[in-house]
Scaffold this motif. Structure first.
Motif, PDB file in Angstrom:
ATOM      1  N   THR A  45       8.822  -5.867   5.725  1.00  0.00           N
ATOM      2  CA  THR A  45       9.526  -4.929   4.858  1.00  0.00           C
ATOM      3  C   THR A  45      11.036  -5.212   4.842  1.00  0.00           C
ATOM      4  O   THR A  45      11.757  -4.739   3.963  1.00  0.00           O
TER       5      THR A  45
ATOM      6  N   ASP B  53       4.820  -4.139  10.136  1.00  0.00           N
ATOM      7  CA  ASP B  53       5.324  -4.493   8.800  1.00  0.00           C
ATOM      8  C   ASP B  53       6.787  -4.934   8.834  1.00  0.00           C
ATOM      9  O   ASP B  53       7.619  -4.446   8.061  1.00  0.00           O
TER      10      ASP B  53
ATOM     11  N   GLU C 160       8.058   1.282   5.802  1.00  0.00           N
ATOM     12  CA  GLU C 160       8.577   0.522   4.635  1.00  0.00           C
ATOM     13  C   GLU C 160      10.105   0.540   4.595  1.00  0.00           C
ATOM     14  O   GLU C 160      10.710   0.424   3.527  1.00  0.00           O
TER      15      GLU C 160
ATOM     16  N   ASP D 140       7.635   2.471  -5.988  1.00  0.00           N
ATOM     17  CA  ASP D 140       6.642   2.572  -4.922  1.00  0.00           C
ATOM     18  C   ASP D 140       6.283   4.043  -4.693  1.00  0.00           C
ATOM     19  O   ASP D 140       7.108   4.925  -4.983  1.00  0.00           O
TER      20      ASP D 140
END
Ligand code: S3P
Ligand code: PEP
Length: 471
Positions: free
Chosen positions: A441, A438, A416, A149
């Protein structure tokens, strides 16, 4: 892979405490143990089984990487529905080193001599994949390119690259000490003594040790840095190596580790539940009051999460390990501040608990957290600031000084980072209006987190039918 069984809202409104809990939480397997067992099984002399592995983004990335290097991994279940992964190892080149001799090459691998295209491995954001796999890849004598990533390109890789080069492995790229880069081993790589500065991550040491028995001379890793983070994880590596029948010893000064040459014979292993991921759930008992139970708590373990049994009582919990191996944590809703050193990957969870405690807490020995999924020290200071909890960075940690009643709801970024996301969930129990960005994650190590969390909260003391949380 998808993150949770039903896709959570983004941002996810973190639920507030329903009152005292009465919940049992079955946690899936340890990420760190699963990925170690997979590596050793792939380097073994015969097929073996990993029982009750963690099935998450990080472990799937490891499965895929090992398959690309030539291992075969069949994912099934036993008659009780427990996941069982059967690993057929790859065949390494013989000591004389016929290049590209790895057997059973998986999809994406290359065959034939000449200048083959590199095998392309995706490390995602998994430290265990980006650190462990390059050393394993060097054994296959094929060019293997590793990337991940965008956030993975910020995580430190220099000591792995330098160690592999010092062992004679060809490394292209990575001059700045980060992904991406390509490794190519050869018969000239013999192993032996190697110095590594592991002050940035214990994974630099574990990587060399896990692959080490397959080098003709084994491996002897000496740590040269000023501090050694997460020593529990190095001990976990050593115990896992010995469990696979290898000879592995620690130098008398505790700063070196030796693995003799040999072929791992791991047999079938059952993975312990992930005790680090137990943290937010056990912590919820302190914040909400009531009791949270985690079954299959190992009586003896190398997991750093074992520290919860010492840390949580210092913050006001009662902790009891039942005869059948269930950890019971009971809290009152009142938390006491704590000073704690060297809590490694537990620190984001602990920081959230400190933010809800009375008094000032200091968490130290955490400088290396700046190279985790995100700079965790900066991220925690920023997010605690958003909910109006005073926190500041120390040279190697955090000082957290909540003012009673001052915290308020806010959008909580997760960067993340699974553990920053679960820290937000913990904050939300006591602070209405926390919205976690998020939360999916969390699938890095705990797919289904939201369902498990909401299931735990449904099992509060006043609920008509206290319900266990399914595994
Ligand atoms: O070897 C492992 O499985 C791990 C080692 C630790 O890394 P650091 O030494 O970089 O903290 C830990 O934080 C990470 O979550 C997993
Ligand atoms: C630091 C962590 O992960 P990784 O294995 O990616 O280093 C973690 O899980 O807290």
């Amino acid at each position: 892979m998808t993150s949770v069984s039903s896709v959570p809202l983004d941002p996810w409104p973190a639920p507030v405490s329903p009152g005292p809990l009465n919940a049992t939480v079955n946690l899936p397997g340890s990420k760190s143990l699963t990925n170690r067992h997979l590596v050793l099984a792939a380097l073994a002399g015969a097929p073996s089984q990993v029982v009750a592995p963690l099935d998450s983004r990080d472990t799937r990335l490891m499965v895929r990487a090992l398959e690309q290097l030539g291992a075969r991994i069949k994912q099934g279940t036993d008659s009780d529905g427990v996941p069982v992964w059967t690993v057929t190892p790859f065949t390494l080149p013989d000591a004389a080193g016929s290049p590209l001799a790895a057997g059973s090459p998986g999809e994406g691998s290359v065959q034939g001599v000449g200048s083959p295209a590199p095998v392309e491995i995706d490390c995602g954001l998994a430290g265990t994949v980006m650190r462990f796999v390059p050393a394993v890849a060097a054994l296959t004598q094929r060019p293997v390119r590793l990337d991940g990533d965008p956030a993975a390109r910020r995580r430190p890789m220099g000591p792995v690259i330098q160690a592999l080069k010092a062992l004679g492995v060809e490394v292209h790229g990575g001059e700045d000490g980060h992904l991406p880069f390509t490794v190519t081993g050869s018969a000239a790589v013999r192993g032996g003594r190697i110095e590594v500065d592991a002050s940035g991550s214990s994974q630099f040491v574990s990587a060399l040790l896990l692959a080490g028995s397959r080098f003709p001379e084994g491996i002897h890793v000496r740590h040269t840095g000023a501090v050694l983070p997460s020593p529990q994880h190095i001990e976990m590596t050593m115990v896992t190596l010995r469990g696979a029948g290898l000879r592995a010893s620690t130098d008398p000064d505790g700063l070196g580790w030796r693995v003799e040459p040999g072929v791992p014979s791991p047999g079938d292993v059952t993975v312990e539940p992930d005790l680090s991921n137990a943290g937010p759930f056990l912590g919820a008992a302190l914040v909400c009051g009531g009791t949270v139970r985690v079954p299959r708590w190992p009586a003896k373990t190398t997991q750093i999460g074992a520290l919860w049994t010492q840390l949580l009582p210092r913050m006001g919990a009662q902790v009891h390990l039942t005869q059948d191996g269930t950890l019971e944590v009971t809290g009152t809703g009142h938390l006491t501040a704590v000073d704690a050193a060297d809590t490694g990957e537990l620190a984001p969870t602990l920081a959230a608990l400190c933010a809800l405690a009375q008094g000032t807490s200091r968490l130290t020995g955490l400088a290396h957290l700046r190279g985790h999924e995100t700079d965790r020290l900066a991220a925690l200071v920023t997010e605690l600031g958003r909910v109006n909890v005073a926190a500041r960075e120390l040279p190697d940690g955090l000082e957290i000084s909540p003012e009673p009643g001052a915290a308020h709801g806010a959008v909580w970024e997760s960067y993340e980072d699974h553990r920053i996301a679960t820290a937000g969930a913990l904050m939300g129990l006591a602070v209405p209006g926390v919205q976690v960005v998020d939360v999916a994650t969390t699938a890095k190590t705990l797919p289904g987190f939201v369902g498990m969390w909401e299931g735990m909260l449904a099992s509060h003391a006043g609920a008509a039918q206290p319900a266990g949380v399914p595994a």
